[in-house]
Each structure stands twice: as structure tokens, then as C-alpha cells.
Write a protein that holds these residues in place. Structure first.
Motif, short mmCIF file in Angstrom:
data_model
loop_
_atom_site.label_atom_id
_atom_site.label_comp_id
_atom_site.label_asym_id
_atom_site.label_seq_id
_atom_site.Cartn_x
_atom_site.Cartn_y
_atom_site.Cartn_z
N LEU A 192 -32.83 -30.97 -0.90
CA LEU A 192 -33.64 -30.68 -2.09
C LEU A 192 -34.14 -31.95 -2.79
O LEU A 192 -35.30 -32.04 -3.18
CB LEU A 192 -32.82 -29.89 -3.10
N LEU A 236 -37.17 -27.76 -9.17
CA LEU A 236 -35.83 -28.14 -8.71
C LEU A 236 -34.76 -27.33 -9.45
O LEU A 236 -33.78 -26.89 -8.85
CB LEU A 236 -35.60 -29.63 -8.93
N ALA A 249 -34.73 -23.95 -7.97
CA ALA A 249 -34.16 -24.01 -6.62
C ALA A 249 -32.64 -24.07 -6.67
O ALA A 249 -31.94 -23.33 -5.97
CB ALA A 249 -34.72 -25.22 -5.87
N GLU A 250 -32.11 -24.94 -7.52
CA GLU A 250 -30.65 -25.06 -7.63
C GLU A 250 -30.04 -23.75 -8.13
O GLU A 250 -29.00 -23.31 -7.64
CB GLU A 250 -30.29 -26.19 -8.61
N SER A 279 -32.03 -23.75 0.59
CA SER A 279 -32.21 -25.17 0.26
C SER A 279 -33.47 -25.70 0.96
O SER A 279 -34.29 -26.38 0.35
CB SER A 279 -30.98 -25.99 0.64
N CYS A 320 -36.77 -24.03 -0.43
CA CYS A 320 -37.16 -24.55 -1.76
C CYS A 320 -37.67 -25.99 -1.64
O CYS A 320 -38.63 -26.37 -2.31
CB CYS A 320 -36.00 -24.46 -2.74
N ALA A 321 -37.02 -26.78 -0.78
CA ALA A 321 -37.49 -28.16 -0.60
C ALA A 321 -38.94 -28.15 -0.08
O ALA A 321 -39.79 -28.94 -0.53
CB ALA A 321 -36.58 -28.91 0.35
#
Ligand code: CMC
Length: 379
Positions: A58, A124, A127-128, A342, A345-346
Motif C-alpha cells: 500500500l 490510503l 484502504a487500511e 491490499s 487498493c494499491a
């Protein structure tokens, strides 16, 4: 009826976009084994926890000890609104687990007060949050008990331990956690696979991160992609029960059926992830009393090599690892998704940071131009 279109050779090359370079990424490469942000996955699997790798994928680099602790605290603090958990659990009992989760992720977006926030930091954060919420959603969705259920993290343990506890892995062996960590690490990213590419296409329209992950989950579900994982358990059981795995393989091939867990679009000489997991899988089989099933798996592998030349892909050892760890078959593909969030999303964030709408062209293969006949003149 006359057909028009490009030359057949062009179409054959473009079918399934095989071998086509469809964009750039700095997240992973298959050029020299599989590497995430430059690190070989074998090294990562041997030395890191899944959280370290998820952070790497990420954020672009491995965390130092303080950053890792902060990341783990953020993950452990995640929760899912009880209304979302309730909907996911109330869906028809016939709904496959991955479908429930796809609906759940879609619902999560409505309960994120900062959903509309844009920019890299906001993405981010989402995503987390999603990475941490997905296992909680999975724990609730698979729970058959009635009454309210609010799964939470045990902050004293890492993600793999929590996943084992929350998602119903029952193996109590010292190897369970390192093997689960390694398996999750293998699934974190894989360049422009079908679900990741789907996520990037959706992100490229400037749609939001949740919508792109929902679309990726839809792409993952099919049996040519992540859906293969949960089918392997059943297939292996059949091969084992038949008493003759070689004849079982022959039968499937004679009926033109695919043996799940074999073959790969890119790896024609073997999948490095399968090779890395194979010894762990074998050791775990012995530790958990599954030697006979493991022998049947080896016979299937030999039969496939001999009869088709196809090698196992990552799903072949992973499905057995998940089974030996005590997970139920319906959770196998969701465990893949839990890790791949992960990577998805990255890629979404990478797409957002340098976006151009992804819109290819098609080679027309329909009938040539014609005029619309009147209704009464149509045959
Ligand atoms: N069992 C039997 N035959 C197979 C298999 C298989 N697993 N895989 C490919 N073949 C045959 C296929 O029938 C075809 O034969 P023919 O040329 O006679 O028609 C030939 O091999 C080439 O197959 P292809 O479909 O053109 O190859 P592809 O690169 O498009 O397919 C694949 C890759 C993964 C879709 C395919 O190998 C497959 O269906 N495997 C089983 C499903 C599976 O395990 N999926 C997980 C993929 S890895 C994890 C992930 O990313 O999800």
C-alpha cells in the motif's frame, strides 16, 4: 450473413488481452519471479508478517518497528457498523459467502462519513480501514448463530492469528501462524490480473475506492480466477475418495473439464507461489494428520504433468493449506480476497494518482452495414 472485422490473426492475439501490456505499475512485477515493490515474495514470506507486506504494497516501502506498531494499532481499532453486519448475516442462506462480502463492502461505503474525501491520504485511509474491516465482515457473514454478533480484533495478536480465530481456522499447531502469514503474503498482489485490472478500470472513471473493490470482488469470484480455490477442496476430496487420482484426472480431461488449481495465464513453466508454498503445505499436512490427502494431491499433480504438461498454480497448495488449518471451503476465496484487498487498493491509488480513462477499442466482427427494413417487410 456477411461478417466484417479485423484480421483473424489480430483477434487471436488480442483474445483475453493475452500478453498485452495495458499500463504501468510500480507495485509488483512478474519479470523476475514475483516481486512486490522490488522484494522477492519468497524472502517476504520467510521474514515478514502479512501486515508488513500489506503496508509495503500500500505505502511503497517496508515499515520500521514504530510504523508497523502504529499500522497494527490502526488495523486493530477497526470496527464495522452493526447495521452492515446485520444485513450481511440476513442475506438468503443460499447466497455464497463471497457474494455476501461483496454486498458488505458496498454497504461499508455508505457508513464511511469521509467517503467523499479525495486525494492519496484519503484513499490510503479507506484502504487500511477496508483491509481491517474485511476479516470482521467475513467473521460475521459466516457465523450461523442467531442474535447480534460484533467481531473484534485482539490487539495483542497479529492479523494472521486474528484471522485464524475470527474466521474459524481450528489448527492448533505451532506452524499454523507462519504458514498462514506466508500464504496470505502470496496473494497480496499480482500485477494486472483480472480482478486488479477490473478495479483499475473502475477507478479510471474517477469512481471511488469502494466501488472499485466491489467490482474486483465480482471479478474474483469466477472459477477461472479466485473461485478456483474453493472448488479445489471438493475436487481433491473426489480424487481421494475415487481411490485412483490418476483415473480421476483422466476422466475430467476426457470430459473436457478443467482441473482447478492447474495452469496459469502467465506462468507456463510453473507458478513461483505454488513452488514456495509446496514444502510448507507438505509439512503442515504431516503435522495435522493429512498425509493421505497430501499423497492424493501429489498423484493428481503427477497425472496433470504427465497428461497435460500443466503445472500447479498458487491455489493448488493454498486450498490444502487452508483446509489443513481448519478453514471451511467457503472461506477459501474470501481469504484470497482478504489479502488481495491490499493489492487492489494499491492499484486503485496508483491509477488515481496518474489517471487516464481506460477505454480500449474492439475489432468489429458483426454483420456488414445494412438498412432497417419496415416491420411488415421483415422475414
Ligand atoms: N485443466 C485442464 N486443462 C486446462 C487447464 C486446467 N486447469 N488449464 C488450461 N487447460 C488447457 C485448456 O483447455 C487449453 O486447452 P486447448 O488448447 O486444448 O483448448 C489449454 O490448456 C490452454 O488454456 P487457456 O484457457 O487458453 O489458458 P489461459 O492462459 O487462458 O488460462 C487459466 C489460464 C488459469 C484460466 C486456466 O489454466 C484454468 O482454467 N485453470 C483452472 C482454474 C484455476 O486454477 N484458476 C486459478 C488461476 S491462478 C490464481 C488466480 O489468479 O486466481
Amino acid at each position: 450473413m456477411e461478417k466484417s472485422g479485423g484480421c483473424a490473426g489480430d483477434r487471436a492475439r488480442q483474445e483475453g488481452l493475452e500478453g498485452i501490456i495495458a499500463g504501468e505499475t510500480a507495485i509488483s512485477t512478474l519479470a523476475d519471479g514475483l516481486r512486490y515493490r522490488g522484494y522477492a515474495i519468497q524472502e517476504l514470506a520467510a521474514q515478514s508478517s502479512f501486515e508488513e507486506v500489506a503496508y509495503l504494497v500500500l505505502h511503497g516501502d517496508l515499515p520500521d518497528a514504530v510504523t508497523l506498531r502504529q499500522f497494527q494499532s490502526r488495523l486493530a481499532a477497526a470496527s464495522v457498523d452493526p447495521a452492515v453486519l446485520q444485513v450481511v448475516r440476513d442475506l438468503p442462506a443460499t447466497a455464497p459467502l463471497l457474494d455476501r462480502l461483496r454486498t458488505g463492502v458496498s454497504l461499508l461505503s455508505h457508513y464511511d462519513p469521509a467517503r467523499a474525501a479525495g486525494g492519496r491520504d484519503a484513499s490510503l485511509r479507506k484502504a487500511e480501514q477496508l483491509l481491517a474491516q474485511f476479516p470482521l465482515l467475513l467473521a460475521a457473514a459466516r457465523c450461523k448463530k442467531t442474535g447480534p454478533i460484533t467481531p473484534t480484533y485482539d490487539p495483542g495478536h497479529g492479523l494472521a492469528e486474528n484471522v485464524l480465530r475470527l474466521v474459524g481456522g481450528t489448527a492448533a499447531t505451532p506452524r499454523a501462524i507462519p504458514v498462514l502469514n506466508a500464504t496470505l503474503i502470496m496473494y497480496a498482489d499480482h500485477e494486472f490480473n483480472a480482478s486488479t485490472f477490473t478495479a483499475r478500470v473502475v477507478a479510471s472513471t474517477l469512481s471511488d475506492l469502494y466501488a472499485a473493490v466491489v467490482a474486483a470482488l465480482g471479478a474474483l469470484q469466477g472459477p477461472l480466477h479466485g473461485g478456483a480455490l474453493e472448488r479445489i477442496g471438493e475436487a481433491l476430496h473426489e480424487a481421494f475418495e475415487s481411490g485412483d487420482p490418476d483415473a480421476w484426472v483422466q476422466g475430467l480431461l476426457a470430459r473436457k473439464q478443467r482441473v482447478m488449481g492447474f495452469g496459469h495465464r502467465v506462468y507456463k513453466h510453473g507458478d513461483i507461489r505454488a513452488q514456495s508454498l509446496q514444502p510448507l503445505c507438505r509439512e503442515l499436512a504431516f503435522e495435522t494428520g493429512n498425509e493421505r490427502l497430501e499423497q492424493a494431491a501429489e498423484q493428481v499433480e503427477q497425472a496433470m504433468r504427465l497428461r497435460t504438461g500443466l503445472h500447479p498454480n498458487v491455489d493448488w497448495p493454498s486450498a490444502r493449506i487452508f483446509r489443513y488449518l481448519g478453514f471451511s471451503a467457503e472461506t477459501f476465496t474470501p481469504l484470497f480476497a482478504l489479502s488481495r484487498i491490499s493489492g487492489w487498493c494499491a492499484h486503485i491509488i496508483e491509477q488515481q494518482s496518474n489517471n487516464r480513462l481506460i477505454q480500449p477499442r474492439a475489432s468489429y466482427a458483426g454483420v456488414t452495414a445494412r438498412t432497417v427494413p419496415r416491420l411488415e417487410d421483415r422475414p
